[in-house]
Design a protein around this motif. Sequence first.
Motif, mmCIF file in Angstrom:
data_model
loop_
_atom_site.group_PDB
_atom_site.id
_atom_site.type_symbol
_atom_site.label_atom_id
_atom_site.label_comp_id
_atom_site.label_asym_id
_atom_site.label_seq_id
_atom_site.Cartn_x
_atom_site.Cartn_y
_atom_site.Cartn_z
ATOM 1 N N LEU A 394 0.826 -1.209 0.000
ATOM 2 C CA LEU A 394 0.000 0.000 0.000
ATOM 3 C C LEU A 394 0.860 1.259 0.000
ATOM 4 O O LEU A 394 0.542 2.244 -0.697
ATOM 5 N N ILE A 395 1.944 1.257 0.746
ATOM 6 C CA ILE A 395 2.826 2.425 0.779
ATOM 7 C C ILE A 395 3.549 2.591 -0.548
ATOM 8 O O ILE A 395 3.685 3.712 -1.068
ATOM 9 N N GLN A 396 3.993 1.497 -1.125
ATOM 10 C CA GLN A 396 4.652 1.593 -2.431
ATOM 11 C C GLN A 396 3.684 2.101 -3.491
ATOM 12 O O GLN A 396 4.058 2.899 -4.354
ATOM 13 N N GLN A 397 2.451 1.654 -3.422
ATOM 14 C CA GLN A 397 1.447 2.124 -4.374
ATOM 15 C C GLN A 397 1.172 3.606 -4.170
ATOM 16 O O GLN A 397 1.142 4.385 -5.134
ATOM 17 N N ASP A 398 1.008 4.016 -2.916
ATOM 18 C CA ASP A 398 0.682 5.413 -2.633
ATOM 19 C C ASP A 398 1.830 6.349 -3.005
ATOM 20 O O ASP A 398 1.586 7.475 -3.467
ATOM 21 N N SER A 399 3.055 5.907 -2.838
ATOM 22 C CA SER A 399 4.215 6.756 -3.105
ATOM 23 C C SER A 399 4.653 6.718 -4.569
ATOM 24 O O SER A 399 5.655 7.348 -4.935
ATOM 25 N N GLY A 400 3.920 5.962 -5.391
ATOM 26 C CA GLY A 400 4.243 5.916 -6.807
ATOM 27 C C GLY A 400 5.342 4.938 -7.166
ATOM 28 O O GLY A 400 5.816 4.922 -8.307
#
Length: 466
Positions: A394-400
């Motif tokens: 989720l963090i990798q997705q949110d941070s691009g």
Amino acid sequence: MSTVNGGISYWYANEGIPAPREPLPGDATADVCIVGGGYTGLWTAYYLKKAVPFLNITVLEGKFCGYGASGRNGGWLYNGIAGRDRYAKLHGHDAAVRLQQAMNDTVTEVITTAAAENIDADIHHGGVLEVAYTPAQLARLKHFHATEIAFGEKERVFRGARETADRIRVTGAVGSTWTPHGARLHPVKLLKGLAAAVESLGVTIHESTPVTEIKPKHAVTPYGTVRAPYILRCTEGFTAGLKGQRRAWLPMNSSMIVTDPLPQRVWDTIGWDGRETLGDMAHAYMYAQRTADDRIALGGRGVPYRYGSRAAHINDTARTRPATIEALREILIRFFPTTAGVPIAHAWSGVLGVPRDWCSTVTLDRSTGIGWAGGYVGSGVATANLAARTLRDLIQQDSGQGGPTDLTTLPWVNHKVRKWEPEPFRWLGVQGMYAAYRTADRREASGRTTETDPLARAADRIAGRH
């Protein structure tokens, strides 16, 4: 020899309290700040740092890593996840099957990762055996077995009374169900090894640093504030102690005992050579393991809940009421009569997190950067690992740095649940629920019915479990 009562847990008495890490020295910054040094927080730090090595990750722990449920649990690494049936109703059967498969895979993930990191946690991959010893329990067991198969567990095996006794001779057992997706382990050995692996990757861990409030991009402590784009709340049963979170997850108490090592003559009467983790189908259920040094560690509910969600009190002392120790001993002897003369070496208690709808969740609020995972309802040893890998994605997705993955689309992601009722209704409800479960177990023990007692069904509905 008298029973040691309290002192964190037998696992820490056996393994030793780790050398303390330094507290937060003052205000600091990070890319990701993780609040809580248990399984969820440490696994999240591990997978994030592995995925993005340049991330500056700080873990803040109020006492020391593994002080909470991660250092007190029954050592069940298994594929159960709280809320699967509800997720099937909300998102469809196939979505819940994907969640279950992810949990099945998580058992193997923990085992293989521990081996890769040279963590010797006394892991024995013997599966999970759950037994029935009344007609009503047998009916529930058969339903449970069929349901698990319907959710994709093709490897699951049902055993009758004789086949069950060939594995473990539980007095009066009339049937059992076994899954290979489970293992016994030493909780603190896993925790210590994981913390060491995380630090070797370059993650900073500050202990004796209680977080009093989580705000967008801020984790506030008495020693300073850590500012980070992402603040992850990994506090499970301690969540109620944070500002504004008292009614989020209820801190449910669970208690354990562990015996002295059993002599071989006693093991000859019990069996248990496969060292499966062992549970039952009672409403106030038990959980047990045969430890690496041939003790029996067994747990269940004692005082289920402290008024006002006081988790810290239970964990600070870890002491267990004599009546609860005796109740757990009675379960041990009821299962294995030849243990009647075996001393109880240690007893302790701790808390686990229970959401109002009994559903485990993983969430990242993209508007604030605040994420959380927990509400494992006693299944956290494995679920924490799946939650951590999901938070990573989720963090990798949110941070691009990545897109949607199989994990970010599981039905427990971003699940919303209402808060628990205010006191005294919260306390009254939980006390009443477990009184009903214990009464139902006593009625069913008479053996006069194959039906689940109506009191238990009513308690399930009131609790929000079904």
